[in-house]
Design a protein around this motif. Structure first.
Motif, PDB file in Angstrom:
ATOM      1  N   LYS A  87       0.829  -1.207   0.000  1.00 25.84           N
ATOM      2  CA  LYS A  87       0.000   0.000   0.000  1.00 25.84           C
ATOM      3  C   LYS A  87       0.866   1.260   0.000  1.00 25.84           C
ATOM      4  O   LYS A  87       0.597   2.222   0.738  1.00 25.84           O
ATOM      5  N   LEU A  88       1.885   1.253  -0.847  1.00 33.71           N
ATOM      6  CA  LEU A  88       2.797   2.387  -0.966  1.00 33.71           C
ATOM      7  C   LEU A  88       2.619   3.069  -2.321  1.00 33.71           C
ATOM      8  O   LEU A  88       2.449   2.391  -3.340  1.00 33.71           O
ATOM      9  N   PRO A  89       2.659   4.400  -2.354  1.00 33.28           N
ATOM     10  CA  PRO A  89       2.553   5.124  -3.626  1.00 33.28           C
ATOM     11  C   PRO A  89       3.879   5.120  -4.389  1.00 33.28           C
ATOM     12  O   PRO A  89       4.472   6.174  -4.644  1.00 33.28           O
ATOM     13  N   ILE A  90       4.323   3.922  -4.747  1.00 30.34           N
ATOM     14  CA  ILE A  90       5.522   3.776  -5.577  1.00 30.34           C
ATOM     15  C   ILE A  90       5.053   3.343  -6.962  1.00 30.34           C
ATOM     16  O   ILE A  90       4.483   2.267  -7.124  1.00 30.34           O
ATOM     17  N   THR A  91       5.288   4.186  -7.941  1.00 29.22           N
ATOM     18  CA  THR A  91       4.835   3.926  -9.307  1.00 29.22           C
ATOM     19  C   THR A  91       5.920   3.221 -10.108  1.00 29.22           C
ATOM     20  O   THR A  91       7.089   3.613 -10.052  1.00 29.22           O
ATOM     21  N   ILE A  92       5.540   2.190 -10.828  1.00 30.23           N
ATOM     22  CA  ILE A  92       6.465   1.448 -11.684  1.00 30.23           C
ATOM     23  C   ILE A  92       6.014   1.633 -13.132  1.00 30.23           C
ATOM     24  O   ILE A  92       4.908   1.241 -13.488  1.00 30.23           O
ATOM     25  N   THR A  93       6.855   2.229 -13.956  1.00 31.25           N
ATOM     26  CA  THR A  93       6.509   2.524 -15.341  1.00 31.25           C
ATOM     27  C   THR A  93       7.426   1.764 -16.288  1.00 31.25           C
ATOM     28  O   THR A  93       8.633   1.995 -16.308  1.00 31.25           O
ATOM     29  N   ASP A  94       6.829   0.868 -17.058  1.00 29.42           N
ATOM     30  CA  ASP A  94       7.543   0.059 -18.047  1.00 29.42           C
ATOM     31  C   ASP A  94       7.338   0.703 -19.415  1.00 29.42           C
ATOM     32  O   ASP A  94       6.241   0.666 -19.973  1.00 29.42           O
ATOM     33  N   ILE A  95       8.386   1.318 -19.958  1.00 31.72           N
ATOM     34  CA  ILE A  95       8.300   2.034 -21.225  1.00 31.72           C
ATOM     35  C   ILE A  95       8.823   1.119 -22.329  1.00 31.72           C
ATOM     36  O   ILE A  95      10.024   0.906 -22.466  1.00 31.72           O
ATOM     37  N   GLN A  96       7.908   0.564 -23.088  1.00 34.97           N
ATOM     38  CA  GLN A  96       8.245  -0.410 -24.116  1.00 34.97           C
ATOM     39  C   GLN A  96       8.559   0.304 -25.434  1.00 34.97           C
ATOM     40  O   GLN A  96       7.654   0.730 -26.156  1.00 34.97           O
ATOM     41  N   LEU A  97       9.843   0.445 -25.720  1.00 33.10           N
ATOM     42  CA  LEU A  97      10.239   1.058 -26.983  1.00 33.10           C
ATOM     43  C   LEU A  97      10.048   0.072 -28.126  1.00 33.10           C
ATOM     44  O   LEU A  97      10.182  -1.132 -27.954  1.00 33.10           O
ATOM     45  N   GLY A  98       9.754   0.617 -29.307  1.00 35.76           N
ATOM     46  CA  GLY A  98       9.685  -0.209 -30.500  1.00 35.76           C
ATOM     47  C   GLY A  98      11.063  -0.644 -30.943  1.00 35.76           C
ATOM     48  O   GLY A  98      12.079  -0.280 -30.337  1.00 35.76           O
ATOM     49  N   LEU A  99      11.111  -1.439 -31.973  1.00 33.46           N
ATOM     50  CA  LEU A  99      12.387  -1.939 -32.505  1.00 33.46           C
ATOM     51  C   LEU A  99      13.032  -0.852 -33.348  1.00 33.46           C
ATOM     52  O   LEU A  99      13.102  -0.923 -34.576  1.00 33.46           O
ATOM     53  N   LEU A 100      13.513   0.174 -32.654  1.00 31.28           N
ATOM     54  CA  LEU A 100      13.993   1.366 -33.345  1.00 31.28           C
ATOM     55  C   LEU A 100      15.257   1.117 -34.152  1.00 31.28           C
ATOM     56  O   LEU A 100      15.495   1.773 -35.165  1.00 31.28           O
ATOM     57  N   ASP A 101      16.077   0.162 -33.708  1.00 30.94           N
ATOM     58  CA  ASP A 101      17.292  -0.132 -34.463  1.00 30.94           C
ATOM     59  C   ASP A 101      16.944  -0.718 -35.838  1.00 30.94           C
ATOM     60  O   ASP A 101      17.538  -0.369 -36.856  1.00 30.94           O
ATOM     61  N   LYS A 102      15.938  -1.615 -35.856  1.00 32.96           N
ATOM     62  CA  LYS A 102      15.517  -2.190 -37.134  1.00 32.96           C
ATOM     63  C   LYS A 102      14.866  -1.139 -38.036  1.00 32.96           C
ATOM     64  O   LYS A 102      15.071  -1.118 -39.245  1.00 32.96           O
ATOM     65  N   ALA A 103      14.083  -0.268 -37.418  1.00 29.30           N
ATOM     66  CA  ALA A 103      13.451   0.795 -38.200  1.00 29.30           C
ATOM     67  C   ALA A 103      14.502   1.711 -38.812  1.00 29.30           C
ATOM     68  O   ALA A 103      14.372   2.158 -39.948  1.00 29.30           O
ATOM     69  N   ALA A 104      15.570   1.963 -38.058  1.00 29.59           N
ATOM     70  CA  ALA A 104      16.643   2.823 -38.566  1.00 29.59           C
ATOM     71  C   ALA A 104      17.364   2.158 -39.728  1.00 29.59           C
ATOM     72  O   ALA A 104      17.686   2.802 -40.736  1.00 29.59           O
ATOM     73  N   LEU A 105      17.623   0.855 -39.589  1.00 24.95           N
ATOM     74  CA  LEU A 105      18.310   0.137 -40.662  1.00 24.95           C
ATOM     75  C   LEU A 105      17.468   0.114 -41.935  1.00 24.95           C
ATOM     76  O   LEU A 105      17.996   0.184 -43.046  1.00 24.95           O
ATOM     77  N   GLN A 106      16.152   0.013 -41.755  1.00 23.34           N
ATOM     78  CA  GLN A 106      15.253  -0.025 -42.904  1.00 23.34           C
ATOM     79  C   GLN A 106      14.858   1.376 -43.391  1.00 23.34           C
ATOM     80  O   GLN A 106      14.137   1.520 -44.370  1.00 23.34           O
ATOM     81  N   ARG A 107      15.332   2.399 -42.659  1.00 18.78           N
ATOM     82  CA  ARG A 107      15.022   3.792 -42.990  1.00 18.78           C
ATOM     83  C   ARG A 107      13.516   4.019 -43.117  1.00 18.78           C
ATOM     84  O   ARG A 107      13.031   4.666 -44.039  1.00 18.78           O
TER      85      ARG A 107
END
Length: 245
Positions: free
Chosen positions: A168-188
């Motif tokens: 019962k603690l106000p500790i927030t856990i935020t999971d920021i799921q990035l896309g596959l940005l390396d693949k997107a960069a390679l594919q431009r």
């Protein structure tokens, strides 16, 4: 007590720097931890609020824990610990040395940071842990240890969130799921590759709103859903061709 402060673990990447800019613009004092603090000293000096730089020793958890505790005491009123660390590499022979390096940083080091931050926030009574994670954790992949490490991170964060609720603690856990940005960069790919300032803006927005899990940018939610839904025999065809390294 000083102004509200935040600790960024892994502050040398372009994304971390942009996030630091946006947090600093909101009046938040920063502690920036990087593998080589000298490389971000000049950047830190350009921020509108005080930004203190420290060397990061994430591959040695015991030293890292002591370091985080020390930085915590120096900063005061820490409300956010943002973690943006991780190794990712590929070799078709899967050499153990490479796998071990990824596990040491992406699993052992990551867990040490999260565990320490959670303990400190528990003592303080409030706070937020936000992690730059990846949708690569949705399924296995050729970069075996990396995909597995991101799955570990996703489940570890869910466990911390459940633990905070039980306490019962106000500790927030935020999971920021990035896309596959390396693949997107390679594919431009202009469709899937967004400017770093926009990625950072969505990250900061998710943090401020206290999101439990968010996909950045938002369009990657669809990709994550497709990855989960694909049967294994179809999903695996993406990896039949030899991958360059």
């Amino acid at each position: 007590m000083t102004r509200t402060s935040a600790i960024i673990v892994g502050a040398s990447s372009m994304l971390s720097k942009e996030i630091a800019k946006q947090l600093s613009a909101q009046g938040i004092e920063l502690a920036l931890l990087a593998h080589d603090a000298n490389t971000i000293s000049e950047f830190a000096a350009t921020l509108p609020t005080p930004a203190h730089v420290y060397d990061l020793t994430i591959e040695t958890p015991q030293r890292l824990i002591a370091q985080l505790e020390s930085v915590w005491q120096e900063m005061g009123d820490v409300r956010l610990v943002l973690i943006n660390t991780g190794l990712n590499s590929y070799h078709p022979d899967l050499p153990w040395t490479l796998e071990q390096e990824i596990i040491d940083v992406d699993v052992r080091g990551f867990a040490a940071v999260c565990n320490t931050a959670f303990r400190l926030f528990r003592t303080q009574g409030i706070g937020q842990i936000a992690v730059i994670n990846s949708i690569a954790g949705q399924r296995g992949g050729p970069s075996v240890a990396f995909h597995a490490a991101k799955a570990f991170a996703q489940n570890y964060l869910e466990g911390l969130s459940m633990h905070a609720q039980r306490l019962k603690l106000p500790i927030t856990i935020t999971d920021i799921q990035l896309g596959l940005l390396d693949k997107a960069a390679l594919q431009r790919s202009r469709l899937w590759l967004s400017p770093v300032d926009e990625v950072a803006r969505q990250v900061v927005s998710a943090i401020i709103k206290g999101k439990r899990r968010v996909y950045v940018t938002k369009r990657w939610r669809l990709v994550a859903w497709l990855i989960r839904m694909l049967p294994e025999y179809i999903y695996n065809t993406r990896h039949w061709q030899n991958k360059k390294h």
